[in-house]
Design a protein around this motif. Structure first.
Motif, mmCIF file in Angstrom:
data_model
loop_
_atom_site.group_PDB
_atom_site.id
_atom_site.type_symbol
_atom_site.label_atom_id
_atom_site.label_comp_id
_atom_site.label_asym_id
_atom_site.label_seq_id
_atom_site.Cartn_x
_atom_site.Cartn_y
_atom_site.Cartn_z
ATOM 1 N N UNK A 275 0.834 -1.203 0.000
ATOM 2 C CA UNK A 275 0.000 0.000 0.000
ATOM 3 C C UNK A 275 0.871 1.257 0.000
ATOM 4 N N UNK A 276 0.407 2.264 -0.707
ATOM 5 C CA UNK A 276 0.962 3.616 -0.599
ATOM 6 C C UNK A 276 -0.123 4.537 -0.061
ATOM 7 N N UNK A 277 0.246 5.306 0.966
ATOM 8 C CA UNK A 277 -0.662 6.263 1.576
ATOM 9 C C UNK A 277 -0.051 7.663 1.534
ATOM 10 N N UNK B 242 3.423 13.418 4.198
ATOM 11 C CA UNK B 242 4.242 12.225 4.450
ATOM 12 C C UNK B 242 3.669 11.099 3.599
ATOM 13 N N UNK B 243 4.534 10.413 2.886
ATOM 14 C CA UNK B 243 4.118 9.296 2.052
ATOM 15 C C UNK B 243 4.542 8.005 2.742
ATOM 16 N N UNK B 244 3.535 7.223 3.067
ATOM 17 C CA UNK B 244 3.746 6.004 3.834
ATOM 18 C C UNK B 244 3.560 4.777 2.949
ATOM 19 N N UNK B 245 4.437 3.829 3.119
ATOM 20 C CA UNK B 245 4.310 2.536 2.451
ATOM 21 C C UNK B 245 4.013 1.492 3.531
ATOM 22 N N UNK B 246 3.152 0.568 3.225
ATOM 23 C CA UNK B 246 2.826 -0.505 4.155
ATOM 24 C C UNK B 246 2.715 -1.805 3.372
ATOM 25 N N UNK B 247 2.873 -2.916 4.081
ATOM 26 C CA UNK B 247 2.675 -4.216 3.445
ATOM 27 C C UNK B 247 1.945 -5.142 4.395
ATOM 28 N N UNK B 248 1.273 -6.109 3.835
ATOM 29 C CA UNK B 248 0.597 -7.125 4.630
ATOM 30 C C UNK B 248 0.735 -8.462 3.928
ATOM 31 N N UNK B 249 0.606 -9.514 4.724
ATOM 32 C CA UNK B 249 0.776 -10.854 4.162
ATOM 33 C C UNK B 249 -0.226 -11.072 3.021
#
Lengths: 111, 113
Positions: free
Chosen positions: B33-35, B89-96
């Protein structure tokens, strides 16, 4: 549009007190998650609760989910100054599990 | 286990310039994900990938923003040309997998002058 909306927007308490914040949403969800964000830092996951669950605990955290009222609450017991942060709820809905965050509750715990 | 890595941590550019952000998710995580998080607001999802395919990009301003996740691992987010309102702020996230716990990187703080 924001799916989850936290209430209150800001909360100020003394160390040792309990803090309760709420999240309301509009459409049916798959999951609801709570995150914490300290000033200037990234988001940290706290608890995930699925739509078929009603309550979950993790240490001093207790999360409830009422799907009939489309709301969730996060309770932090025996708060500490280190709990000072912004707390966000995130819901995901639909077959693609698209996540949506609320605006957050800013919690200040005074030592 | 290594967390989500992002670079750069800070970036200052002038309007109309271009900028790129990089994200390396947790190994084995299929969803990325990019937020965008503007000061005082919650994160807004820009784009969600499942492996190297786009699940949702409905809130990505496609006239100026683009993102890719080649080979289903690393991802880049680009802004060209940047506007003042892109400061965030640009946040990157990951999930299984989709719907699972998201793990966030430290974010990239962008200032557009």
């Amino acid at each position: 549009s924001q799916q989850g909306e936290e209430d209150p927007q800001a909360l100020s308490i003394q160390e040792g007190e309990n803090a309760t914040m709420n999240c309301s949403y509009k459409t049916s969800i798959n999951n609801l998650q709570w995150y914490r964000q300290n000033s200037g830092r990234g988001l940290v996951h706290l608890i995930l609760i699925r739509s078929n669950e009603r309550e979950k605990h993790s240490g001093r955290l207790r999360v409830t989910l009422d799907t009939s009222k489309k709301s969730s609450s996060l309770l932090i017991t025996a708060s500490r100054a280190a709990d000072t942060a912004s707390y966000f709820c995130a819901t995901d809905a639909g077959g693609s599990y698209i996540p949506t965050f609320g605006r957050g509750t800013s919690l200040i715990v005074h030592p | 286990e290594a967390g989500v890595a992002q670079s750069p941590r800070y970036k200052i550019i002038e309007k109309r310039q271009s900028v790129a952000f990089w994200c390396n998710p947790i190994s084995g995580h299929a969803t990325l994900y990019w937020y965008q998080q503007i000061l005082g607001q919650g994160p807004k999802l820009l784009i969600q990938f499942q492996n190297n395919g786009v699940v949702d990009d409905s809130q990505l301003p496609k006239d100026r923003f683009s993102a890719e996740r080649l080979k289903g691992v690393d991802s880049t987010l680009k802004i060209q040309p940047a506007k003042l309102e892109d400061s965030a702020v640009y946040l990157c996230a990951s999930s299984l997998y989709r719907g699972e716990t998201q793990y966030f990187g430290p974010g990239t703080r962008l200032l557009v002058l």
